[in-house]
Design a protein around this motif. Sequence first.
Motif, PDB file in Angstrom:
ATOM      1  N   MET A   1     -11.280  71.154  24.591  1.00 16.72           N
ATOM      2  CA  MET A   1     -10.517  70.505  23.497  1.00 16.72           C
ATOM      3  C   MET A   1      -8.909  70.478  24.257  1.00 16.72           C
ATOM      4  O   MET A   1      -8.624  71.141  25.025  1.00 16.72           O
ATOM      5  CB  MET A   1      -9.901  71.614  22.491  1.00 16.72           C
ATOM      6  CG  MET A   1      -9.226  71.189  21.430  1.00 16.72           C
ATOM      7  SD  MET A   1      -8.785  72.435  20.108  1.00 16.72           S
ATOM      8  CE  MET A   1      -7.433  73.462  20.917  1.00 16.72           C
ATOM      9  N   ARG A   2      -8.576  69.297  23.963  1.00 11.62           N
ATOM     10  CA  ARG A   2      -7.254  68.968  24.553  1.00 11.62           C
ATOM     11  C   ARG A   2      -6.156  69.220  23.769  1.00 11.62           C
ATOM     12  O   ARG A   2      -6.068  69.205  22.540  1.00 11.62           O
ATOM     13  CB  ARG A   2      -7.102  67.292  24.795  1.00 11.62           C
ATOM     14  CG  ARG A   2      -5.824  66.853  25.311  1.00 11.62           C
ATOM     15  CD  ARG A   2      -5.821  65.509  25.865  1.00 11.62           C
ATOM     16  NE  ARG A   2      -4.393  65.127  26.150  1.00 11.62           N
ATOM     17  CZ  ARG A   2      -4.298  64.168  26.862  1.00 11.62           C
ATOM     18  NH1 ARG A   2      -5.443  63.031  27.222  1.00 11.62           N
ATOM     19  NH2 ARG A   2      -2.688  63.730  27.314  1.00 11.62           N
ATOM     20  N   VAL A  48      -0.070  63.589  20.045  1.00 13.37           N
ATOM     21  CA  VAL A  48      -1.608  63.144  19.916  1.00 13.37           C
ATOM     22  C   VAL A  48      -2.246  63.720  20.916  1.00 13.37           C
ATOM     23  O   VAL A  48      -1.984  63.741  22.002  1.00 13.37           O
ATOM     24  CB  VAL A  48      -1.779  61.515  19.793  1.00 13.37           C
ATOM     25  CG1 VAL A  48      -1.151  61.266  18.208  1.00 13.37           C
ATOM     26  CG2 VAL A  48      -1.165  60.934  20.810  1.00 13.37           C
ATOM     27  N   ARG A  49      -3.614  63.704  20.562  1.00  9.07           N
ATOM     28  CA  ARG A  49      -4.468  64.337  21.616  1.00  9.07           C
ATOM     29  C   ARG A  49      -5.190  63.102  22.490  1.00  9.07           C
ATOM     30  O   ARG A  49      -6.536  62.762  22.566  1.00  9.07           O
ATOM     31  CB  ARG A  49      -5.573  64.997  20.988  1.00  9.07           C
ATOM     32  CG  ARG A  49      -5.313  66.322  20.256  1.00  9.07           C
ATOM     33  CD  ARG A  49      -6.391  67.395  19.859  1.00  9.07           C
ATOM     34  NE  ARG A  49      -6.052  68.022  18.875  1.00  9.07           N
ATOM     35  CZ  ARG A  49      -5.433  69.280  19.002  1.00  9.07           C
ATOM     36  NH1 ARG A  49      -5.130  69.673  20.424  1.00  9.07           N
ATOM     37  NH2 ARG A  49      -5.117  70.085  18.239  1.00  9.07           N
ATOM     38  N   ARG A 178      -6.495  79.602  34.748  1.00  9.96           N
ATOM     39  CA  ARG A 178      -7.901  80.575  34.622  1.00  9.96           C
ATOM     40  C   ARG A 178      -7.859  81.535  33.475  1.00  9.96           C
ATOM     41  O   ARG A 178      -8.970  81.776  32.837  1.00  9.96           O
ATOM     42  CB  ARG A 178      -8.023  81.507  35.998  1.00  9.96           C
ATOM     43  CG  ARG A 178      -7.857  80.596  37.230  1.00  9.96           C
ATOM     44  CD  ARG A 178      -8.133  81.657  38.513  1.00  9.96           C
ATOM     45  NE  ARG A 178      -9.524  82.376  38.273  1.00  9.96           N
ATOM     46  CZ  ARG A 178     -10.006  83.116  39.637  1.00  9.96           C
ATOM     47  NH1 ARG A 178      -9.452  83.154  40.601  1.00  9.96           N
ATOM     48  NH2 ARG A 178     -11.284  83.454  39.100  1.00  9.96           N
ATOM     49  N   GLU A 179      -6.698  82.202  33.259  1.00  9.27           N
ATOM     50  CA  GLU A 179      -6.517  82.682  32.035  1.00  9.27           C
ATOM     51  C   GLU A 179      -7.092  82.009  30.549  1.00  9.27           C
ATOM     52  O   GLU A 179      -7.634  82.460  29.569  1.00  9.27           O
ATOM     53  CB  GLU A 179      -5.438  83.183  31.502  1.00  9.27           C
ATOM     54  CG  GLU A 179      -4.895  84.436  32.756  1.00  9.27           C
ATOM     55  CD  GLU A 179      -3.312  84.830  32.426  1.00  9.27           C
ATOM     56  OE1 GLU A 179      -3.128  85.988  32.996  1.00  9.27           O
ATOM     57  OE2 GLU A 179      -2.620  84.325  31.931  1.00  9.27           O
ATOM     58  N   GLN A 180      -6.630  80.864  30.610  1.00  9.18           N
ATOM     59  CA  GLN A 180      -7.013  79.936  29.606  1.00  9.18           C
ATOM     60  C   GLN A 180      -8.399  79.354  29.420  1.00  9.18           C
ATOM     61  O   GLN A 180      -8.575  78.458  28.614  1.00  9.18           O
ATOM     62  CB  GLN A 180      -5.766  78.804  29.274  1.00  9.18           C
ATOM     63  CG  GLN A 180      -4.163  79.725  28.931  1.00  9.18           C
ATOM     64  CD  GLN A 180      -4.322  80.367  27.726  1.00  9.18           C
ATOM     65  OE1 GLN A 180      -5.085  80.096  26.653  1.00  9.18           O
ATOM     66  NE2 GLN A 180      -3.895  81.426  27.608  1.00  9.18           N
ATOM     67  N   ASP A 181      -9.119  79.395  30.543  1.00  7.03           N
ATOM     68  CA  ASP A 181     -10.370  78.845  30.525  1.00  7.03           C
ATOM     69  C   ASP A 181     -10.225  77.146  30.776  1.00  7.03           C
ATOM     70  O   ASP A 181     -10.962  76.286  29.951  1.00  7.03           O
ATOM     71  CB  ASP A 181     -11.334  79.157  29.501  1.00  7.03           C
ATOM     72  CG  ASP A 181     -11.587  80.805  29.604  1.00  7.03           C
ATOM     73  OD1 ASP A 181     -12.183  81.284  30.519  1.00  7.03           O
ATOM     74  OD2 ASP A 181     -11.409  81.571  28.449  1.00  7.03           O
ATOM     75  N   ALA A 182      -9.497  76.852  31.358  1.00  3.63           N
ATOM     76  CA  ALA A 182      -9.190  75.357  31.363  1.00  3.63           C
ATOM     77  C   ALA A 182     -10.015  74.548  32.316  1.00  3.63           C
ATOM     78  O   ALA A 182     -10.398  75.348  33.438  1.00  3.63           O
ATOM     79  CB  ALA A 182      -7.722  75.211  31.736  1.00  3.63           C
ATOM     80  N   THR A 183     -10.156  73.358  32.030  1.00  3.58           N
ATOM     81  CA  THR A 183     -10.856  72.541  32.939  1.00  3.58           C
ATOM     82  C   THR A 183      -9.986  71.197  33.463  1.00  3.58           C
ATOM     83  O   THR A 183     -10.168  70.662  34.342  1.00  3.58           O
ATOM     84  CB  THR A 183     -11.947  71.830  32.337  1.00  3.58           C
ATOM     85  OG1 THR A 183     -11.451  71.070  31.180  1.00  3.58           O
ATOM     86  CG2 THR A 183     -12.923  72.676  31.596  1.00  3.58           C
ATOM     87  N   LEU A 184      -8.719  71.339  32.944  1.00  6.07           N
ATOM     88  CA  LEU A 184      -7.553  70.471  33.374  1.00  6.07           C
ATOM     89  C   LEU A 184      -6.273  71.142  33.127  1.00  6.07           C
ATOM     90  O   LEU A 184      -6.128  71.444  31.864  1.00  6.07           O
ATOM     91  CB  LEU A 184      -7.959  69.176  32.971  1.00  6.07           C
ATOM     92  CG  LEU A 184      -6.643  68.271  33.450  1.00  6.07           C
ATOM     93  CD1 LEU A 184      -6.636  67.852  34.922  1.00  6.07           C
ATOM     94  CD2 LEU A 184      -6.507  66.895  32.491  1.00  6.07           C
ATOM     95  N   LEU A 185      -5.334  71.157  34.072  1.00  6.32           N
ATOM     96  CA  LEU A 185      -3.999  71.829  33.519  1.00  6.32           C
ATOM     97  C   LEU A 185      -3.033  70.826  34.640  1.00  6.32           C
ATOM     98  O   LEU A 185      -3.277  71.047  36.063  1.00  6.32           O
ATOM     99  CB  LEU A 185      -3.870  73.201  33.893  1.00  6.32           C
ATOM    100  CG  LEU A 185      -2.670  73.595  33.654  1.00  6.32           C
ATOM    101  CD1 LEU A 185      -1.738  73.123  32.431  1.00  6.32           C
ATOM    102  CD2 LEU A 185      -2.388  75.317  33.610  1.00  6.32           C
ATOM    103  N   GLU A 186      -2.029  69.987  34.317  1.00  2.00           N
ATOM    104  CA  GLU A 186      -1.412  69.378  35.068  1.00  2.00           C
ATOM    105  C   GLU A 186       0.114  69.224  34.468  1.00  2.00           C
ATOM    106  O   GLU A 186       0.076  69.248  33.367  1.00  2.00           O
ATOM    107  CB  GLU A 186      -2.141  67.907  35.409  1.00  2.00           C
ATOM    108  CG  GLU A 186      -2.014  67.224  34.234  1.00  2.00           C
ATOM    109  CD  GLU A 186      -2.567  65.531  34.584  1.00  2.00           C
ATOM    110  OE1 GLU A 186      -3.241  65.486  35.570  1.00  2.00           O
ATOM    111  OE2 GLU A 186      -2.429  64.805  33.581  1.00  2.00           O
ATOM    112  N   ILE A 207      -8.953  72.842  27.318  1.00  2.83           N
ATOM    113  CA  ILE A 207      -9.672  73.900  27.408  1.00  2.83           C
ATOM    114  C   ILE A 207     -11.320  73.795  27.454  1.00  2.83           C
ATOM    115  O   ILE A 207     -11.664  73.013  26.373  1.00  2.83           O
ATOM    116  CB  ILE A 207      -9.224  74.894  26.321  1.00  2.83           C
ATOM    117  CG1 ILE A 207      -7.633  75.093  26.113  1.00  2.83           C
ATOM    118  CG2 ILE A 207      -9.950  76.441  26.457  1.00  2.83           C
ATOM    119  CD1 ILE A 207      -7.118  75.806  27.400  1.00  2.83           C
ATOM    120  N   ASP A 208     -11.971  74.565  27.962  1.00  2.58           N
ATOM    121  CA  ASP A 208     -13.313  74.434  27.937  1.00  2.58           C
ATOM    122  C   ASP A 208     -13.930  74.631  26.477  1.00  2.58           C
ATOM    123  O   ASP A 208     -13.525  75.837  25.815  1.00  2.58           O
ATOM    124  CB  ASP A 208     -14.083  75.421  29.002  1.00  2.58           C
ATOM    125  CG  ASP A 208     -15.630  75.125  29.050  1.00  2.58           C
ATOM    126  OD1 ASP A 208     -16.171  74.446  28.168  1.00  2.58           O
ATOM    127  OD2 ASP A 208     -16.159  75.646  30.190  1.00  2.58           O
TER     128      ASP A 208
END
Length: 218
Positions: A1-2, A48-49, A178-186, A207-208
Amino acid sequence: MRLMEWQGKMLLAKAGIPVPKGAMVESPEQAREAAASIGKPVMVKAQVRAGGRGKAGGILKAEDAAAAEKAAASLLGREIRGRKVAQVLVEEQIKADRELYIGFTLDHAERRTVLMASAQGGMDVEASAAASMAKSRLNPLLHLPGYIVRGALNCAKIPRQLHPALIDLTGRLYKLYREQDATLLEINPLLVLEDGSLMAADSRMIIDDSAMGRHKDL
């Protein structure tokens, strides 16, 4: 989820990463109140997502509270990238000496997280900074070593006087990733202010989906 930008910035702030003073609002009247509380020129940003808000006219400048109210009225209810705007973020305008890019993403092919850094930030960074984007694949069993970050910053040709602050910020960002189970963080752009301090002007976080059960607050 974005996540929405305001959600990502809330998490960045909790992680100790500076973000502009601002508030998420859902009406023009609330936008006016938020701008008045900030007490300086603001940005009014559609939530918006989807990416590409700037090119779609979803980010507006407002020099005072009345202009912020007008900007919010023009954005709320619009469709941007096929998504209806129900919220806007009103936040202070920040003057910066330069813009950088820092991020983490999951490389599914290699099953590893990749650290990305660039001496350029802002719109179209993927295209304009492609040649200078430094990428380091990380060992998932280790914390983020400072020498890995330093190597990426050197490869990206980011001035060395910024390295201490960037190493600290990047470590905080990786912990949050890592704490938020992200697949992208920029963070794009990551602003360098006149005094050399850093501030996240934008946040993009995914988030995954399979981990959302662990993040009911989002």
